[in-house]
Motif scaffolding. Structure first.
Motif, short mmCIF file in Angstrom:
data_model
loop_
_atom_site.label_atom_id
_atom_site.label_comp_id
_atom_site.label_asym_id
_atom_site.label_seq_id
_atom_site.Cartn_x
_atom_site.Cartn_y
_atom_site.Cartn_z
N PHE A 165 0.83 -1.22 0.00
CA PHE A 165 0.00 0.00 0.00
C PHE A 165 0.86 1.26 0.00
O PHE A 165 0.35 2.37 0.06
CB PHE A 165 -0.88 0.01 1.27
CG PHE A 165 -0.09 -0.38 2.48
CD1 PHE A 165 0.68 0.56 3.14
CD2 PHE A 165 -0.07 -1.70 2.94
CE1 PHE A 165 1.46 0.22 4.22
CE2 PHE A 165 0.71 -2.05 4.02
CZ PHE A 165 1.48 -1.10 4.67
N VAL A 190 10.90 8.99 12.58
CA VAL A 190 11.55 8.44 11.39
C VAL A 190 10.51 7.53 10.74
O VAL A 190 10.47 6.32 10.96
CB VAL A 190 12.85 7.69 11.75
CG1 VAL A 190 13.61 7.32 10.46
CG2 VAL A 190 13.74 8.54 12.64
N GLY A 249 9.25 8.58 7.39
CA GLY A 249 9.13 8.97 5.99
C GLY A 249 9.55 7.80 5.10
O GLY A 249 9.41 6.64 5.49
N GLY A 302 11.60 4.96 3.39
CA GLY A 302 12.73 4.11 3.77
C GLY A 302 12.46 3.27 5.00
O GLY A 302 11.53 3.54 5.77
N GLU A 303 13.26 2.24 5.17
CA GLU A 303 13.18 1.40 6.36
C GLU A 303 14.39 1.73 7.23
O GLU A 303 15.52 1.36 6.89
CB GLU A 303 13.16 -0.09 5.95
CG GLU A 303 13.36 -1.07 7.07
CD GLU A 303 12.45 -0.84 8.29
OE1 GLU A 303 11.24 -0.59 8.12
OE2 GLU A 303 12.97 -0.89 9.42
N SER A 325 10.09 4.04 13.28
CA SER A 325 9.07 3.11 12.84
C SER A 325 9.69 2.05 11.92
O SER A 325 10.43 2.38 11.00
CB SER A 325 8.00 3.90 12.08
OG SER A 325 7.02 3.03 11.57
N CYS A 327 9.09 -1.77 9.66
CA CYS A 327 8.14 -2.73 9.11
C CYS A 327 8.27 -4.07 9.83
O CYS A 327 7.46 -4.98 9.60
CB CYS A 327 8.36 -2.89 7.60
SG CYS A 327 9.98 -3.57 7.21
N SER A 341 5.13 -1.38 12.46
CA SER A 341 4.04 -1.34 11.48
C SER A 341 3.45 -2.74 11.39
O SER A 341 3.99 -3.61 10.71
CB SER A 341 4.57 -0.90 10.12
OG SER A 341 5.05 0.42 10.22
N GLU A 354 1.49 0.33 14.75
CA GLU A 354 0.75 1.06 13.73
C GLU A 354 -0.11 0.07 12.95
O GLU A 354 0.34 -1.03 12.61
CB GLU A 354 1.72 1.76 12.77
CG GLU A 354 2.35 2.97 13.42
CD GLU A 354 3.62 3.34 12.70
OE1 GLU A 354 3.57 4.24 11.87
OE2 GLU A 354 4.64 2.70 12.97
N SER A 412 -2.63 0.32 9.71
CA SER A 412 -3.32 1.05 8.65
C SER A 412 -4.58 0.28 8.28
O SER A 412 -4.50 -0.89 7.88
CB SER A 412 -2.43 1.20 7.42
OG SER A 412 -1.33 2.01 7.72
N PRO A 451 -6.17 5.45 8.87
CA PRO A 451 -6.98 5.13 7.69
C PRO A 451 -6.04 5.14 6.48
O PRO A 451 -5.32 6.10 6.27
CB PRO A 451 -7.97 6.30 7.60
CG PRO A 451 -7.93 6.95 8.95
CD PRO A 451 -6.55 6.71 9.50
N ALA A 458 0.93 11.11 2.35
CA ALA A 458 1.38 9.75 2.67
C ALA A 458 2.77 9.50 2.11
O ALA A 458 3.17 10.07 1.10
CB ALA A 458 0.41 8.73 2.11
N CYS A 459 3.45 8.60 2.84
CA CYS A 459 4.80 8.17 2.47
C CYS A 459 5.10 8.10 0.99
O CYS A 459 4.48 7.35 0.26
CB CYS A 459 4.96 6.74 2.96
SG CYS A 459 5.54 6.62 4.56
N1 SAH Z 1 9.58 1.58 6.89
C1 SAH Z 1 9.05 2.05 8.11
C2 SAH Z 1 8.77 3.53 8.17
C3 SAH Z 1 8.15 4.20 6.98
S1 SAH Z 1 6.44 4.08 6.69
C4 SAH Z 1 7.81 1.27 8.47
O1 SAH Z 1 7.39 0.43 7.69
O2 SAH Z 1 7.29 1.44 9.56
C5 SAH Z 1 5.60 4.87 8.01
C6 SAH Z 1 4.22 4.26 8.26
O3 SAH Z 1 3.27 4.64 7.25
C7 SAH Z 1 4.25 2.75 8.27
O4 SAH Z 1 3.42 2.27 9.28
C8 SAH Z 1 3.68 2.42 6.91
O5 SAH Z 1 3.22 1.12 6.86
C9 SAH Z 1 2.61 3.49 6.77
N2 SAH Z 1 2.14 3.75 5.40
C10 SAH Z 1 2.83 3.74 4.26
N3 SAH Z 1 2.04 4.02 3.20
C11 SAH Z 1 0.81 4.23 3.70
C12 SAH Z 1 -0.45 4.55 3.11
N4 SAH Z 1 -0.57 4.72 1.80
N5 SAH Z 1 -1.51 4.67 3.95
C13 SAH Z 1 -1.37 4.51 5.29
N6 SAH Z 1 -0.22 4.22 5.89
C14 SAH Z 1 0.86 4.05 5.12
#
Ligand code: SAH
Length: 357
Positions: free
Chosen positions: A130, A167, A169, A171-172, A203, A205, A226, A268, A270, A300, A344-345
């Protein structure tokens, strides 16, 4: 998982001055025949006063500035695009890096202070279905200087102090581990911006062994996992990393983190319409959350045009949250800041590239 840092070549060891700790800088300057107190002055110019270049360091002699320019690379990000939300004042910055890559950062105003969400890599190789950050894979990891300078540049551009850093944005972060740790130590150092470790969130994954390694650093930062699904089968549909590490392994790593640091974990989640948002999903999540000292952040899902995921409707979100609350699980629904500015990211970076190619 070992992070491959393709940027290392362009920043030969010790040359990227903003990535050096104070001790490293002292050693480098002493080798060049300078007094250690100069290192403290220069470090403060970079990390406290957010100087944009050596010429901005006005209490250094011209000769010393020239010498520094010869010996070191000075990283300053250029804002190539700034968008401000008309709804909530959130600002999104697209920064240009020295090698022509771009990264994005978001500045959010909360009652308790200003928060900046930074990127840790250019692109991402985790492949969450996503997420827009991962669509073109990983270009490279960011240096500590490039993570720090997202915050320094935003401080200068907004004229306001940053009190919280997430952190979250592109990237992991745990795939760029060494640079991340150095970044956190420098960000929270008394000779720099001195941001409290408690106001920093990382944050992931869910790279279980790296979460354990992070625990062993004994930092006081918040770890956010996440999760996005409470069963392995469902999680695998959303996140390829779930094929490597099971939820059981992740929960063990979270428990280890809590034992080592005393810090409450954030999960987290989503909410994706029709995928992970039923009452049953909520019940599974309760099973994971209830025995733990944790907080759940419901997000959401922000639909990206490259995928056909949709948001859960308001009633579903409400019912999901309600189920958690009734079971006394700590939960908030994240306010959707910056929805009108590709919040969003990875979305802004993708849009920018589409518009320039
Ligand atoms: N790689 C790290 C940090 C970056 S993403 C991680 O996965 O946690 C930051 C958060 O935004 C993560 O929880 C990710 O799953 C979520 N995210 C990314 N794209 C998204 C989207 N389109 N809608 C909702 N959450 C999203």
């Amino acid at each position: 998982m070992v992070s491959e840092n393709k940027s290392d070549k362009s920043f030969e060891a010790g040359q990227d001055i903003k990535s050096l700790t104070l001790d490293e800088l002292k050693a480098g300057l002493t080798e060049r025949g300078e007094k250690p107190f100069r290192a403290v002055q220069i470090y403060e110019w970079m990390h406290k006063k957010c100087a944009r270049d050596f010429d901005g360091m006005t209490n250094l002699s011209k000769e010393l500035r020239a010498k520094l320019k010869e010996s070191y690379i000075y990283t300053s990000l250029e804002a190539v695009k700034v968008q401000e939300s008309a709804i909530d004042g959130t600002k999104k910055f697209l920064f240009g890096l020295a090698d022509g890559n771009t990264v994005e950062s978001v500045w959010m105003k909360y009652r308790h202070g200003n928060s900046v969400c930074i990127s840790s890599q250019v692109g991402c190789r985790m492949g969450c279905r996503f997420c827009a950050s991962t669509l073109d894979g990983l270009q490279r990891s960011l240096m500590p200087s490039e993570m720090l300078d997202q915050i320094y540049s935003i401080t200068l551009l907004t004229g306001e102090r940053v009190s919280n850093v997430v952190v979250m944005g592109t990237g992991e972060p745990l795939d760029n581990y060494d640079n991340l740790i150095k970044f956190i130590r420098m960000l929270t150092d008394g000779n720099g911006l001195n941001i409290s470790q408690r106001n920093v969130t990382v944050s992931t994954c869910g790279i279980a062994p790296m979460m354990r390694r992070l625990a062993d650093e004994h930092l006081q930062i918040t770890l956010a996992l996440s999760l996005h699904a409470a069963t392995d089968a469902k999680r695998r549909r959303l996140m390829p990393i779930a094929d490597r590490y099971s939820i059981a392994e992740l929960m063990d790593a979270c428990d280890y983190y809590f034992e080592a640091t005393g810090r409450r974990i954030t999960f987290e989640y989503s909410l994706v319409g029709g995928v992970n948002d039923t009452e049953e999903d909520a019940a599974e999540l309760v099973r994971l959350a209830k025995p733990r000292c944790c907080h759940i952040n419901l997000i959401p899902v922000n639909p990206i045009k490259e995928r056909d995921y949709v948001q859960s409707d308001a009633a579903r979100i409400h019912a999901f949250k309600d189920r958690l609350e009734k079971n006394r699980v700590n939960v908030t629904v994240r306010r959707e800041l910056g929805r009108d500015i590709d919040g969003a990211c990875g979305q802004l970076r993708m849009r920018y590239r589409e518009s320039t190619v």
